[in-house]
Design an enzyme around this catalytic site. Structure first.
Site, PDB file in Angstrom:
ATOM      1  CD  GLU A  69      15.754  12.704   8.805  1.00 43.96           C
ATOM      2  OE1 GLU A  69      15.432  11.794   8.017  1.00 43.96           O
ATOM      3  OE2 GLU A  69      16.561  13.598   8.520  1.00 43.96           O
ATOM      4  CE  LYS A 247      17.309  10.209   4.382  1.00 36.42           C
ATOM      5  NZ  LYS A 247      16.933  11.066   5.514  1.00 36.42           N
ATOM      6  CG  ASP A 263       5.624  -2.482  -1.164  1.00 38.02           C
ATOM      7  OD1 ASP A 263       6.748  -2.104  -0.764  1.00 38.02           O
ATOM      8  OD2 ASP A 263       5.435  -3.561  -1.726  1.00 38.02           O
ATOM      9  CG  HIS A 361      18.329  18.019  11.276  1.00 40.73           C
ATOM     10  ND1 HIS A 361      18.705  17.051  12.137  1.00 40.73           N
ATOM     11  CD2 HIS A 361      17.688  17.392  10.274  1.00 40.73           C
ATOM     12  CE1 HIS A 361      18.307  15.876  11.679  1.00 40.73           C
ATOM     13  NE2 HIS A 361      17.690  16.057  10.544  1.00 40.73           N
TER      14      HIS A 361
HETATM   15  P1  NAD Z   1      -4.758  -6.688  -3.537  1.00 37.07           P
HETATM   16  O1  NAD Z   1      -4.644  -7.924  -4.371  1.00 37.07           O
HETATM   17  O2  NAD Z   1      -4.993  -6.874  -2.091  1.00 37.07           O
HETATM   18  O3  NAD Z   1      -5.934  -5.776  -4.098  1.00 37.07           O
HETATM   19  C1  NAD Z   1      -6.159  -5.582  -5.461  1.00 37.07           C
HETATM   20  C2  NAD Z   1      -7.493  -6.172  -5.875  1.00 37.07           C
HETATM   21  O4  NAD Z   1      -8.563  -5.458  -5.260  1.00 37.07           O
HETATM   22  C3  NAD Z   1      -7.727  -6.026  -7.368  1.00 37.07           C
HETATM   23  O5  NAD Z   1      -7.143  -7.102  -8.041  1.00 37.07           O
HETATM   24  C4  NAD Z   1      -9.248  -5.998  -7.455  1.00 37.07           C
HETATM   25  O6  NAD Z   1      -9.765  -7.292  -7.677  1.00 37.07           O
HETATM   26  C5  NAD Z   1      -9.709  -5.528  -6.083  1.00 37.07           C
HETATM   27  N1  NAD Z   1     -10.319  -4.172  -6.090  1.00 37.07           N
HETATM   28  C6  NAD Z   1     -11.428  -3.809  -5.384  1.00 37.07           C
HETATM   29  N2  NAD Z   1     -11.695  -2.513  -5.580  1.00 37.07           N
HETATM   30  C7  NAD Z   1     -10.762  -2.023  -6.414  1.00 37.07           C
HETATM   31  C8  NAD Z   1     -10.507  -0.747  -6.963  1.00 37.07           C
HETATM   32  N3  NAD Z   1     -11.280   0.327  -6.717  1.00 37.07           N
HETATM   33  N4  NAD Z   1      -9.413  -0.592  -7.766  1.00 37.07           N
HETATM   34  C9  NAD Z   1      -8.609  -1.637  -8.022  1.00 37.07           C
HETATM   35  N5  NAD Z   1      -8.820  -2.884  -7.540  1.00 37.07           N
HETATM   36  C10 NAD Z   1      -9.885  -3.086  -6.732  1.00 37.07           C
HETATM   37  O7  NAD Z   1      -3.518  -5.745  -3.679  1.00 37.07           O
HETATM   38  P2  NAD Z   1      -2.595  -5.260  -4.893  1.00 37.07           P
HETATM   39  O8  NAD Z   1      -2.712  -3.778  -4.941  1.00 37.07           O
HETATM   40  O9  NAD Z   1      -2.827  -6.015  -6.139  1.00 37.07           O
HETATM   41  O10 NAD Z   1      -1.146  -5.669  -4.355  1.00 37.07           O
HETATM   42  C11 NAD Z   1      -0.476  -4.867  -3.432  1.00 37.07           C
HETATM   43  C12 NAD Z   1       0.296  -5.714  -2.470  1.00 37.07           C
HETATM   44  O11 NAD Z   1       1.235  -6.528  -3.166  1.00 37.07           O
HETATM   45  C13 NAD Z   1       1.105  -4.868  -1.534  1.00 37.07           C
HETATM   46  O12 NAD Z   1       0.858  -5.312  -0.221  1.00 37.07           O
HETATM   47  C14 NAD Z   1       2.551  -5.161  -1.936  1.00 37.07           C
HETATM   48  O13 NAD Z   1       3.410  -5.049  -0.834  1.00 37.07           O
HETATM   49  C15 NAD Z   1       2.461  -6.564  -2.452  1.00 37.07           C
HETATM   50  N6  NAD Z   1       3.503  -7.037  -3.391  1.00 37.07           N
HETATM   51  C16 NAD Z   1       4.391  -6.200  -3.988  1.00 37.07           C
HETATM   52  C17 NAD Z   1       5.326  -6.685  -4.905  1.00 37.07           C
HETATM   53  C18 NAD Z   1       6.246  -5.728  -5.606  1.00 37.07           C
HETATM   54  O14 NAD Z   1       6.068  -4.532  -5.494  1.00 37.07           O
HETATM   55  N7  NAD Z   1       7.247  -6.189  -6.343  1.00 37.07           N
HETATM   56  C19 NAD Z   1       5.337  -8.051  -5.203  1.00 37.07           C
HETATM   57  C20 NAD Z   1       4.407  -8.888  -4.571  1.00 37.07           C
HETATM   58  C21 NAD Z   1       3.474  -8.384  -3.686  1.00 37.07           C
END
Ligand code: NAD
Length: 408
Positions: A69, A247, A263, A361
């Site tokens: 946009e 928005k 996400d 705009h």
């Molecule tokens: P991920 O599992 O890839 O990473 C998280 C992991 O990284 C942690 O569990 C930990 O073991 C590790 N880690 C390493 N360094 C870390 C640090 N400094 N801090 C925290 N953890 C660290 O990702 P995630 O963040 O658990 O999940 C995000 C993904 O899940 C996104 O891609 C999202 O789109 C997807 N998702 C979203 C939903 C929803 O929002 N409803 C549902 C399912 C999946």
């Protein structure tokens, strides 16, 4: 990827050029794209612009924003410049805390089960934390347990909720893994049946709060201040206006989120469910006039973003954008995004309450109109500038100008 694209090409009549455009994944290597989602045939790129002038908690940031946009990046930069007069944006956060829900049905004694679950809290948290030693070693992990008893269409449900500090992760995978792991234990304690085990996107324990004071002279005088406060009151009273008000905030939040590989569905779901928490859909910002007649803006919203995991780690352009921004923690990213959301809302309300948004705009949109009317190369700016000069930024005029310039 090539094979899939060829099949699609055959089935849909894509030209060679169109297929090549899709096959070009921009800043994303095709093997990375192919691993990110399923049935990949190519990519689609958004322009990334840099919003300037942002001072957040006394630090200057260059803010990458990716969106389609026109005028959003310019508006954010302009608003941030005005906010600097009174010191920029002050933002705080409540920490990276997410909620994982476990749905238990067919529980004979819901209130008694709640008490039993709470009595076993330490065991449940231990089981959850065993799933993620990495997160626990960094100071995160499951920290608490809430238990709700809901009355639903299908009778009472017991819903234990894991309260998880997800550190620098958005946390959905981490929390979902924990919720699934404790489910058998929860069934045993309650005697019920577990169905859903999933994170909540209403991340109301992961809030950011931004505040900025806009000097009345810097933003166009007291009348502008009053106009913005009236605009806020309109949004507060009417969900039709409020949807557009929010928005405008998300224009900023989501553009930074896309640039940084976040996400965005999670962010939108969090924002709008939080806006409805009172049972009425409300603005995520509040605008008031202070004792000196200056404008004070405040934003409060969930901001579930991460620097580890998801596209923030796998998308090379997102990694580069995070480097430009220079944030070191997920909550620092969340704070900058809150400042951008507040700035964007200010810019929109200021334009709406004064000259209207169409002037600025449409000026920026003129180039898009020129392109859709067939202008290419140098002619794009020529057509756009002429339409701006004439104050006739319209498709029919663009078409006429393209024809005229093509002849000459
Ligand atoms: P991920 O599992 O890839 O990473 C998280 C992991 O990284 C942690 O569990 C930990 O073991 C590790 N880690 C390493 N360094 C870390 C640090 N400094 N801090 C925290 N953890 C660290 O990702 P995630 O963040 O658990 O999940 C995000 C993904 O899940 C996104 O891609 C999202 O789109 C997807 N998702 C979203 C939903 C929803 O929002 N409803 C549902 C399912 C999946």
């Amino acid at each position: 990827m090539e094979e899939r694209l060829n099949i699609v090409k055959k089935l849909t009549g894509l030209s060679e050029d169109e297929a090549r455009t899709i096959a070009n994944t921009g800043g994303l290597p095709s093997d990375v794209a192919d691993r990110m989602i399923e049935n990949v045939v190519g990519g689609i790129a958004f322009p990334m612009g840099i919003a300037v002038n942002f001072k957040v908690n006394d630090r200057d940031y260059l803010v990458p924003m990716a969106l389609e946009e026109p005028s959003v990046v310019a508006a954010a930069s302009n608003a941030a410049k005005m906010a600097r007069v009174k010191g920029g944006f002050n933002v705080t956060n409540t920490g990276p805390v997410m909620i994982g829900q476990i749905q238990v049905v067919d529980v004979r004694d819901p209130q008694g089960s709640k008490t039993k679950l709470l009595a076993k809290k330490d065991d449940i948290l231990k089981k959850a934390n065993e799933q993620d030693p990495m997160l626990v070693s960094l100071g995160g992990g499951a920290k608490d347990l809430n238990v709700k008893v809901l009355s639903t269409l299908k009778g009472p449900m017991v819903v234990p909720e894991l309260i998880v500090n997800t550190g620098d992760a958005m946390g959905a995978n981490a929390v979902n893994t924990m919720a699934e792991a404790v489910a058998p234990m929860v069934e045993e304690i309650t005697g019920g049946k577990v169905f859903l085990r999933i994170i909540s996107n209403l991340a109301d324990k992961r809030l950011v709060r931004a505040i900025a004071v806009f000097d009345k002279e810097a933003i166009g005088g007291e009348e502008t201040v009053d106009g913005i406060v009236y605009a806020y009151a309109f949004a507060d009273a009417d969900p039709y206006r409020c949807a557009t008000h929010n928005k405008g905030i998300m224009n900023g939040v989501i553009a930074v989120a896309i640039a940084c590989g976040q996400d965005i569905r999670a962010l939108e779901a969090g924002a709008h469910s939080y806006a409805s928490r009172s049972g009425k859909y409300k603005p995520l910002t509040v605008w008031e006039k202070d004792a000196e007649g200056n404008l004070v803006g405040k934003l409060e919203m969930p901001m579930a973003v991460g620097l580890v995991g998801g596209a923030a780690k796998t998308h090379p352009a997102a990694r580069a954008a995070i480097k430009i921004l220079g944030v070191k923690t997920a909550m620092e990213l969340a704070e900058v995004m809150a400042a951008v959301g507040l700035a964007q809302n200010f810019a929109a309300l200021r334009a709406l309450a004064t000259e209207g948004i169409q002037r600025g705009h449409m000026k920026l949109h003129a180039r898009n109109i020129a392109v859709s009317a067939g202008a290419t190369g140098k002619m794009i700016d020529k057509v756009a500038n002429k339409m701006v000069d004439e104050k006739r930024i319209r498709f029919d005029r663009a078409k006429e100008l393209v024809e005229e310039f093509s002849k000459s």
